[in-house]
Write an enzyme that holds these catalytic residues in place. Structure first.
Site, PDB file in Angstrom:
ATOM      1  N   LYS A 186       0.824  -1.204   0.000  1.00  0.00           N
ATOM      2  CA  LYS A 186       0.000   0.000   0.000  1.00  0.00           C
ATOM      3  C   LYS A 186       0.871   1.272   0.000  1.00  0.00           C
ATOM      4  CE  LYS A 186      -4.119  -1.991   0.183  1.00  0.00           C
ATOM      5  NZ  LYS A 186      -3.985  -3.441   0.050  1.00  0.00           N
TER       6      LYS A 186
HETATM    7  C1  LIG Z   1      -5.323  -4.315   0.742  1.00  0.00           C
HETATM    8  C2  LIG Z   1      -6.793  -4.232   0.819  1.00  0.00           C
HETATM    9  C3  LIG Z   1      -7.520  -4.774   1.881  1.00  0.00           C
HETATM   10  C4  LIG Z   1      -6.934  -5.662   2.938  1.00  0.00           C
HETATM   11  O1  LIG Z   1      -5.832  -5.211   3.535  1.00  0.00           O
HETATM   12  P1  LIG Z   1      -4.765  -6.242   4.196  1.00  0.00           P
HETATM   13  O2  LIG Z   1      -3.991  -5.313   5.049  1.00  0.00           O
HETATM   14  O3  LIG Z   1      -3.945  -6.810   3.076  1.00  0.00           O
HETATM   15  O4  LIG Z   1      -5.516  -7.250   4.956  1.00  0.00           O
HETATM   16  C5  LIG Z   1      -8.889  -4.554   1.933  1.00  0.00           C
HETATM   17  N1  LIG Z   1      -9.517  -3.870   0.970  1.00  0.00           N
HETATM   18  C6  LIG Z   1      -8.851  -3.363  -0.089  1.00  0.00           C
HETATM   19  C7  LIG Z   1      -9.586  -2.573  -1.107  1.00  0.00           C
HETATM   20  C8  LIG Z   1      -7.474  -3.545  -0.214  1.00  0.00           C
HETATM   21  O5  LIG Z   1      -6.840  -3.084  -1.276  1.00  0.00           O
END
Ligand SMILES: *Cc1c(COP(=O)(O)O)cnc(C)c1O
Length: 399
Positions: A186
């Site tokens: 992210k």
């Molecule tokens: C990355 C993501 C998640 C989940 O996040 P994690 O930290 O990987 O569990 C949920 N929703 C969206 C849209 C994402 O891109």
């Protein structure tokens, strides 16, 4: 995206602070920690960033969605409306609570179509979850109106859109409760981590307790704390929070780089006949984490994806042909392949997925290319990439 591309001494310094005193846990050990409270500091920093009253850090974005829903009282047998285009975490987080994900069509914003949401409401509907996919957003005013009219909880998954805004407000801070992920890929990363963001004090207190076994966090003797209600462990560690603390202070720098790179690519692609872009609702500004564009039809969408692959243009996806982000390939959900028995109510509630089709979503997703914007690209690299992309698309359009 992703923030790990620009790791620096700033992240190292914060992590070393934690290692120097050895307290890796976010709660307790007050005497040992030499004043270092990385998770608490990151929560204040995020509250400032989002202009929100309360932030609760958790162990992942998936946990953030589950904790947010639980904190708002969503549970067994409740229906939660969510989009067909999202990450698998959306339905995982809903099903973990024994609730039922109701998938509905997206529109040209690439997230919830407010008309499809309205049509899916039943007496069991408890919440609507918009997922701000690929750096942009749904029509928040229209979705808010639907939620208010039907007295539904409005949840905002902004895991992919940190830094974007709608009518001047940060994405993730607009609905009743918002969710972020700080996983490794992210824009802001902790390695693993997530956050629940809200102005609702009750939701916040619920999230604070629920994510730590129901602990009330009163006083400074953890063993003496009471448990007002059942909880779970979705805690973040101090090591993870330390990385995120350094990263979030760099958010403006990261967004500026994303915007520069996005703009070069977009200006080049805008010159190509047949290419159109996702709709950004009026008053919205993307986070520039992705550039999304549409080809005129599914066939040219697939051909562009293939041409990009052949010509070495990485991190661009046509999600119609991808296992992670679109309903079409989620056979494990449609066939309910679970390690453990699933309740009759959820099974029955998901029966619709065996027959329901999503023509409107299919049309948008099959024509769409979603291109990640990297932070480490130099301006010259982006320009060269833009030229290559334009040539690929032109070639496909001629064939
Ligand atoms: C990355 C993501 C998640 C989940 O996040 P994690 O930290 O990987 O569990 C949920 N929703 C969206 C849209 C994402 O891109």
């Amino acid at each position: 995206m992703p923030g790990f591309e620009l790791f620096s001494d700033l992240e190292r310094k914060e992590v070393n602070d934690v290692l120097d005193n050895g307290v890796l846990m976010r709660y307790g050990f007050d005497g040992m920690r030499k004043g270092h409270w990385k998770a608490k500091e990151l929560e204040s920093e995020l509250a400032k960033t989002f202009g929100s009253s309360h932030v609760q850090l958790v162990s992942s974005g998936t946990a953030a969605v589950s904790v947010a829903l639980a904190s708002a009282g969503v549970g067994a047998g409740d229906e939660v409306i969510m989009p067909t285009f999202t990450f698998v975490a959306s339905f995982e987080a809903i099903m973990m609570l024994g609730a039922i994900p109701i998938l509905v069509d997206i529109d040209d914003t690439l997230t919830l179509d407010p008309k499809a949401v309205e049509a899916a409401i039943t007496p069991k509907t408890k919440a609507v979850m918009v997922v701000q996919m690929c750096g942009s957003m749904g029509d928040m005013d229209a979705l808010r109106k639907v939620c208010d009219t039907h007295n539904l909880i409005f949840v905002e998954d902004a895991c992919q859109a940190i830094g974007g805004t709608y009518k001047g407000k940060p994405l993730g801070s607009i609905a009743d409760i918002g969710c972020f992920s700080f996983d490794f890929v992210k824009t802001i990363t902790c390695g693993e981590g997530g956050a629940v963001v809200t102005n609702n004090k009750d939701y916040y207190i619920n999230a604070d307790h629920y994510s730590d076994h129901g602990h009330d966090h009163e006083g400074n003797d953890r063993g003496a704390e009471t448990h007002p209600f059942l909880g779970y462990n979705f805690r973040i560690s101090e090591l993870h929070a330390a990385v995120g603390l350094a990263q979030v202070r760099r958010l403006p720098e990261f967004i500026a780089i994303q915007k520069r790179n996005y703009t070069i690519l977009r200006n080049a692609l805008a010159q190509v006949p047949g290419v159109t872009f996702r709709k950004v609702p009026e008053g919205g500004e993307e986070s520039y984490a992705f550039l999304n564009f549409f080809m005129p039809d599914a066939e040219s969408g697939l051909k562009v994806a293939e041409a990009f692959k052949t010509n070495g243009i990485d991190v661009c996806w046509n999600y119609y042909h991808n296992n992670w982000h679109y309903i079409r390939k989620w056979d494990h959900l449609k066939e309910l392949k679970s390690l453990f028995p699933i309740s009759k109510e959820v099974k029955k509630g998901l029966d619709y997925l065996k027959t329901k089709t999503f023509e409107q979503s299919d049309d948008y997703i099959s024509r769409n290319m979603s291109c990640l914007i990297k932070l480490s690209w130099t301006e010259d690299e982006v320009k060269a990439r833009a030229e290559k992309m334009v040539n690929c698309i032109k070639e496909v359009s001629i064939l």
